[in-house]
Design a protein around this motif. Structure first.
Motif, PDB file in Angstrom:
ATOM      1  N   VAL B 248       0.828  -1.218   0.000  1.00 16.88           N
ATOM      2  CA  VAL B 248       0.000   0.000   0.000  1.00 16.88           C
ATOM      3  C   VAL B 248       0.858   1.263   0.000  1.00 16.88           C
ATOM      4  O   VAL B 248       0.358   2.353  -0.262  1.00 16.88           O
ATOM      5  CB  VAL B 248      -0.971   0.046   1.210  1.00 16.88           C
ATOM      6  N   CYS B 249       2.151   1.138   0.263  1.00 15.57           N
ATOM      7  CA  CYS B 249       2.997   2.320   0.433  1.00 15.57           C
ATOM      8  C   CYS B 249       3.307   2.989  -0.915  1.00 15.57           C
ATOM      9  O   CYS B 249       3.724   2.330  -1.858  1.00 15.57           O
ATOM     10  CB  CYS B 249       4.303   1.932   1.111  1.00 15.57           C
ATOM     11  N   PRO B 250       3.125   4.305  -0.985  1.00 14.05           N
ATOM     12  CA  PRO B 250       3.381   4.986  -2.253  1.00 14.05           C
ATOM     13  C   PRO B 250       4.850   4.995  -2.681  1.00 14.05           C
ATOM     14  O   PRO B 250       5.135   5.252  -3.852  1.00 14.05           O
ATOM     15  CB  PRO B 250       2.897   6.421  -2.004  1.00 14.05           C
ATOM     16  N   THR B 251       5.770   4.728  -1.770  1.00 18.78           N
ATOM     17  CA  THR B 251       7.184   4.820  -2.157  1.00 18.78           C
ATOM     18  C   THR B 251       7.920   3.476  -2.136  1.00 18.78           C
ATOM     19  O   THR B 251       9.125   3.436  -2.360  1.00 18.78           O
ATOM     20  CB  THR B 251       7.955   5.813  -1.260  1.00 18.78           C
ATOM     21  N   ARG B 299      15.203  -2.984   8.339  1.00 18.41           N
ATOM     22  CA  ARG B 299      15.422  -2.562   6.957  1.00 18.41           C
ATOM     23  C   ARG B 299      14.303  -1.628   6.483  1.00 18.41           C
ATOM     24  O   ARG B 299      14.553  -0.607   5.864  1.00 18.41           O
ATOM     25  CB  ARG B 299      15.493  -3.808   6.054  1.00 18.41           C
ATOM     26  N   ARG B 300      13.071  -1.987   6.790  1.00 17.74           N
ATOM     27  CA  ARG B 300      11.945  -1.187   6.302  1.00 17.74           C
ATOM     28  C   ARG B 300      11.994   0.235   6.871  1.00 17.74           C
ATOM     29  O   ARG B 300      11.854   1.209   6.146  1.00 17.74           O
ATOM     30  CB  ARG B 300      10.627  -1.864   6.676  1.00 17.74           C
ATOM     31  N   TYR B 301      12.211   0.338   8.180  1.00 15.31           N
ATOM     32  CA  TYR B 301      12.205   1.667   8.799  1.00 15.31           C
ATOM     33  C   TYR B 301      13.461   2.456   8.443  1.00 15.31           C
ATOM     34  O   TYR B 301      13.402   3.643   8.179  1.00 15.31           O
ATOM     35  CB  TYR B 301      12.035   1.539  10.320  1.00 15.31           C
ATOM     36  N   GLY B 316      11.777   8.784   2.674  1.00 14.07           N
ATOM     37  CA  GLY B 316      10.987   7.920   1.801  1.00 14.07           C
ATOM     38  C   GLY B 316       9.587   7.703   2.329  1.00 14.07           C
ATOM     39  O   GLY B 316       8.779   7.051   1.679  1.00 14.07           O
ATOM     40  N   CYS B 317       9.287   8.245   3.511  1.00 11.42           N
ATOM     41  CA  CYS B 317       7.919   8.165   4.025  1.00 11.42           C
ATOM     42  C   CYS B 317       7.266   9.512   3.805  1.00 11.42           C
ATOM     43  O   CYS B 317       7.823  10.537   4.153  1.00 11.42           O
ATOM     44  CB  CYS B 317       7.917   7.814   5.507  1.00 11.42           C
ATOM     45  N   VAL B 318       6.068   9.493   3.218  1.00 11.16           N
ATOM     46  CA  VAL B 318       5.381  10.753   2.940  1.00 11.16           C
ATOM     47  C   VAL B 318       4.193  10.980   3.870  1.00 11.16           C
ATOM     48  O   VAL B 318       3.411  11.908   3.678  1.00 11.16           O
ATOM     49  CB  VAL B 318       4.933  10.845   1.462  1.00 11.16           C
ATOM     50  N   GLY B 319       4.048  10.104   4.860  1.00  8.08           N
ATOM     51  CA  GLY B 319       3.044  10.350   5.887  1.00  8.08           C
ATOM     52  C   GLY B 319       1.607  10.068   5.499  1.00  8.08           C
ATOM     53  O   GLY B 319       0.686  10.639   6.078  1.00  8.08           O
ATOM     54  N   CYS B 320       1.393   9.163   4.540  1.00 11.06           N
ATOM     55  CA  CYS B 320       0.023   8.899   4.085  1.00 11.06           C
ATOM     56  C   CYS B 320      -0.787   8.100   5.084  1.00 11.06           C
ATOM     57  O   CYS B 320      -2.016   8.108   5.047  1.00 11.06           O
ATOM     58  CB  CYS B 320       0.027   8.185   2.737  1.00 11.06           C
ATOM     59  N   GLY B 321      -0.111   7.353   5.963  1.00 11.12           N
ATOM     60  CA  GLY B 321      -0.821   6.595   6.986  1.00 11.12           C
ATOM     61  C   GLY B 321      -1.365   5.252   6.539  1.00 11.12           C
ATOM     62  O   GLY B 321      -1.997   4.541   7.320  1.00 11.12           O
ATOM     63  N   ARG B 322      -1.136   4.869   5.285  1.00 11.10           N
ATOM     64  CA  ARG B 322      -1.717   3.613   4.788  1.00 11.10           C
ATOM     65  C   ARG B 322      -1.176   2.395   5.523  1.00 11.10           C
ATOM     66  O   ARG B 322      -1.904   1.441   5.771  1.00 11.10           O
ATOM     67  CB  ARG B 322      -1.426   3.431   3.298  1.00 11.10           C
ATOM     68  N   CYS B 323       0.132   2.418   5.862  1.00 16.09           N
ATOM     69  CA  CYS B 323       0.710   1.206   6.457  1.00 16.09           C
ATOM     70  C   CYS B 323       0.018   0.864   7.767  1.00 16.09           C
ATOM     71  O   CYS B 323      -0.306  -0.294   8.018  1.00 16.09           O
ATOM     72  CB  CYS B 323       2.229   1.343   6.636  1.00 16.09           C
ATOM     73  N   LEU B 324      -0.245   1.873   8.589  1.00 17.86           N
ATOM     74  CA  LEU B 324      -0.923   1.613   9.865  1.00 17.86           C
ATOM     75  C   LEU B 324      -2.347   1.130   9.619  1.00 17.86           C
ATOM     76  O   LEU B 324      -2.807   0.172  10.234  1.00 17.86           O
ATOM     77  CB  LEU B 324      -0.923   2.884  10.723  1.00 17.86           C
TER      78      LEU B 324
HETATM   79  S1  SF4 Z   1       2.918   6.331   6.151  1.00 19.08           S
HETATM   80 FE1  SF4 Z   1       3.472   4.199   5.720  1.00 19.08          FE
HETATM   81  S2  SF4 Z   1       2.530   3.727   3.728  1.00 19.08           S
HETATM   82 FE2  SF4 Z   1       2.562   6.000   3.936  1.00 19.08          FE
HETATM   83  S3  SF4 Z   1       4.483   6.669   2.992  1.00 19.08           S
HETATM   84 FE3  SF4 Z   1       4.937   6.380   5.167  1.00 19.08          FE
HETATM   85  S4  SF4 Z   1       5.676   4.250   5.282  1.00 19.08           S
HETATM   86 FE4  SF4 Z   1       4.643   4.434   3.306  1.00 19.08          FE
END
Ligand code: SF4
Ligand SMILES: Cc1cc2nc3c(=O)[nH]c(=O)nc-3n(C[C@H](O)[C@H](O)[C@H](O)COP(=O)(O)OP(=O)(O)OC[C@H]3O[C@@H](n4cnc5c(N)ncnc54)[C@H](O)[C@@H]3O)c2cc1C
Ligand code: SF4
Ligand code: FES
Lengths: 281, 347
Positions: B248-251, B299-301, B316-324
């Motif tokens: 789901v992550c945009p990046t 690795r992910r974080y 690389g995180c744009v704060g969309c919140g999808r992962c949570l």
């Molecule tokens: S909030 Fe989660 S899904 Fe959204 S950009 Fe950051 S890591 Fe990716």
């Protein structure tokens, strides 16, 4: 290392196998030439290509031939899994596809005037062979050349004919070892690191170039360090699972580096800066 | 920056007119109720436009799927050799959120550098992005765009941006392409002169709805200097390695490559892959340089928060919140950032 926007870096070019030489029970050396354009692509010592058996997949394989020599590109391949086993079923005249060359290269100019120790394990001699033959082609520019090579058993030593030829060159010494002897083997038994004394290893004006299984690299690098080699004088290749070879698929990353584009050749100083938990070796 | 007005009732007629030139991708409610960026089918346009979602509902997948689909054919092969498969239709993305725009721009940079990725670049070479800023967070409690500096409204990078003024949108023009689009469909646009201040107020109110947020910059600094192994170990134990957060992550851009063949012909495909999977780094010999759950979680974080800032110059995180929102066990980037910045235990 930049490509052309309209050029599709993922498309392999058709090539033909011109010769196959058996090295060991599961290793063969393939000579290849391109079908679309006769020119062999220009590559540097230590670079690799992505080779495809269409329908089976694609794998990264080091170019073992030397850029200092005309002639076909050569690849020495162990049948390790699906794609590499499919390659072993092919013979002269059969088609393979390849793209590249990728990765950085072993140093060359900066090695001139130095004593060189090549330390290889198993099929790790294949990428080193590219540099070794390049060095041997202008041997007068270099100090002593010592090649330390180990395999699991005598039957698994690759390039046996060439090892004999190298031995015969003045200024070149070859030391072989095996983990397990078999009947007829009179040489030493033990890891390649056990050859240090026989080869009268000395860090003075020397560079060591390592290639082999991760565990061998790890111990050999630490051992050379203990013998006084500086971090910049220990050069090695790192192996990682690779899918694209061009810094996109992510598989080969370590910290902020991609082994496929920033490596696979690194010196010990660079390796020590990598995050250890990412499993550098 | 010139501004225009677009009546909300004109959105569907505008998209209909634009569909003569563009393939239009917009948030559509699908049969099962999910909202996702989907292409409007040209032959059933009116029907599809019924499902257009204009309020701030979350899209399940990010619009990266348009340029980097979950699986795509790279080339076909057979007796005739290799046939490249690229796609480069003109694409109009309508209703992209500001955080997702940041995600797209981030992925653009990644796919364009060094060896340009022909598949991604040809899919995206002819595109127009119309951002629609959020009045309230689509993922309440999970979104943190204001903290990440990516929303709820975009500063740059869009072709057009819509600001919801009630019955109409103020349209901000961000590029020459955007201006040309307005000219091409001028019947739908009136001058926005005099409404800019109202739009600024809407943006301020929207930012306020996001709540306290997280200390993103502090977390980025601490990622370089701090030691978070205990966090990675704890999170790594709870994670079930489903990969939802990556998909789901945009990046997230990692992929696997496989051949599908039937006899002598077939195709080479690429499919999404992810760093949290155990097999991601396992080699043919069985050797796996990164087998532990802790290291895979780290690795992910670290990739997004430590190495991306170092290599790409931005997080690389744009704060969309999808992962949570999509994690079955309540793991998410916003929580991790809070753990780092505030020293708490959030999951
Ligand atoms: S909030 Fe989660 S899904 Fe959204 S950009 Fe950051 S890591 Fe990716
Ligand atoms: C830079 C580099 C140079 C290499 N040079 C040589 C060489 O000269 N000779 C040689 O025999 N082998 C070499 N290898 C290892 C070789 O690539 C693997 O043995 C091969 O990928 C195994 O593929 P497979 O399909 O036969 O095995 P499978 O187990 O079926 O592998 C499936 C897929 O996993 C990936 N993979 C598995 N193991 C590795 C690995 N060790 N490295 C990278 N990708 C892997 C490949 O994409 C492969 O297609 C090299 C690896 C790298 C990274
Ligand atoms: S969504 Fe949650 S459980 Fe699934 S891989 Fe991501 S962190 Fe782990
Ligand atoms: S092999 Fe794909 S990024 Fe290195």
């Amino acid at each position: 290392m930049t490509g052309d926007r309209n050029n599709n870096e993922y498309l392999p070019r058709p090539a033909r196998i011109t010769a196959v030489r058996r090295e060991t029970f599961d290793v063969k050396t393939f000579s290849l030439e391109f079908v679309d354009r006769a020119d062999a692509f220009s590559y540097k010592q230590g670079q690799f290509a992505e080779i495809s058996v269409l329908g089976q997949g694609e794998v990264p394989i080091s170019i073992t031939s030397s850029p200092s020599r005309k002639g076909p590109m050569e690849f020495t391949i162990r049948a390790a899994g699906r794609v590499t086993s499919a390659m072993h079923d092919l013979g002269p005249g059969d088609a393979l596809y390849l793209r590249g060359p990728y990765g950085n290269a072993f140093p060359f100019e900066t090695l001139k005037g130095r004593n060189l120790y090549f330390v290889a394990g198993g099929i790790g001699l294949a990428p080193l062979r590219s540099l070794i033959n390049m060095v041997l082609d202008s041997i007068e520019d270099f100090g002593d050349v010592k090649i330390l090579y180990g395999a699991k058993n005598p039957e698994e030593l690759c390039f046996r004919g060439e090892l004999e030829e190298w031995k015969a060159i003045p200024g070149v010494e070859v030391y072989l070892t095996v983990d397990r002897a078999s009947p007829g083997w009179t040489g030493p038994v033990g890891l390649v690191t056990a050859l240090w004394d026989a080869a009268a290893l000395s860090p003075e004006n020397a560079v060591a170039i390592l290639c082999g299984p991760p565990i061998m690299i790890k111990f050999a690098a630490a051992g050379l360090s203990g013998r006084g080699f500086g971090d910049e004088a220990i050069v090695m290749t790192l192996e990682r699972y690779m899918k694209c070879g061009v810094g996109k698929c992510g598989h080969c990353n370590i910290g902020g580096s991609f082994v496929c584009t920033d490596g696979p050749v690194f010196d010990y100083a660079q390796v020590k800066r990598m995050p250890e938990k990412e499993g550098v070796f | 920056m010139s501004t225009y007005l677009l009546r909300k009732t004109d959105v569907r007629p505008l998209l209909k007119e634009a569909s003569a030139v563009w393939d239009i991708f917009a948030p559509l409610r699908e049969g099962v109720g999910d909202v996702n960026f989907k292409a409007l089918p040209k032959d059933r346009l009116a029907e599809a436009l019924e499902n257009l979602v204009l309020d701030d509902e979350p899209t399940l997948l990010s619009p990266k799927t348009i340029f980097f689909p979950q699986n795509e054919t790279m080339f076909a092969f057979g007796s005739g050799g290799i046939r490249e498969q690229v796609e480069s239709s003109p694409k109009l993305l309508f209703g992209v959120t500001s955080c997702d725009l940041s995600g797209l721009l981030f992925s653009d940079g990644f796919f364009a550098k060094d060896f340009p990725d022909r598949y991604y670049l040809s899919r995206s070479e002819n595109r127009l992005i119309i951002v629609k800023g959020c009045l309230k967070p689509p993922r309440q409690g999970s979104c943190f765009c204001a903290s990440a500096g990516t929303g709820p409204f975009a500063q740059r990078g869009f072709d057009l941006q819509l600001v919801d003024l009630g019955g109409e949108y103020l349209v901000e023009v961000g590029s020459g392409k955007g201006e040309s689009f307005i000219l091409a469909h001028s019947a739908f646009f009136a001058s926005g002169d005099g409404r800019e201040r109202a739009a600024e107020a809407v943006k301020r109110d929207a930012t306020a709805t996001l709540g306290p947020g997280v200390d993103f910059d502090k977390a980025l600094r601490l990622m370089v200097t701090g030691d978070f192994e205990k966090n990675f170990a704890r999170i790594g134990e709870r994670c079930v390695y489903c990969g939802a957060c990556l998909y789901v992550c945009p990046t997230c851009t990692c992929f696997n490559v496989v051949d599908r063949a039937d006899g002598g012909s077939g195709s080479r495909m690429r499919t999404w892959d992810g760093c949290v999977f155990e097999g991601y780094t396992r080699e043919a010999s069985g050797h796996n340089p990164r087998p532990s759950k802790t290291a895979r979680t780290a690795r992910r974080y670290e990739h997004k928060l430590k190495y991306d800032p170092l290599v790409a110059g931005r997080s690389g995180c744009v704060g969309c919140g999808r992962c949570l929102d999509s994690c079955p066990v309540g793991i998410g980037m916003s929580k991790f950032i809070r753990e780092v910045a505030d020293g708490t235990e959030e999951m």
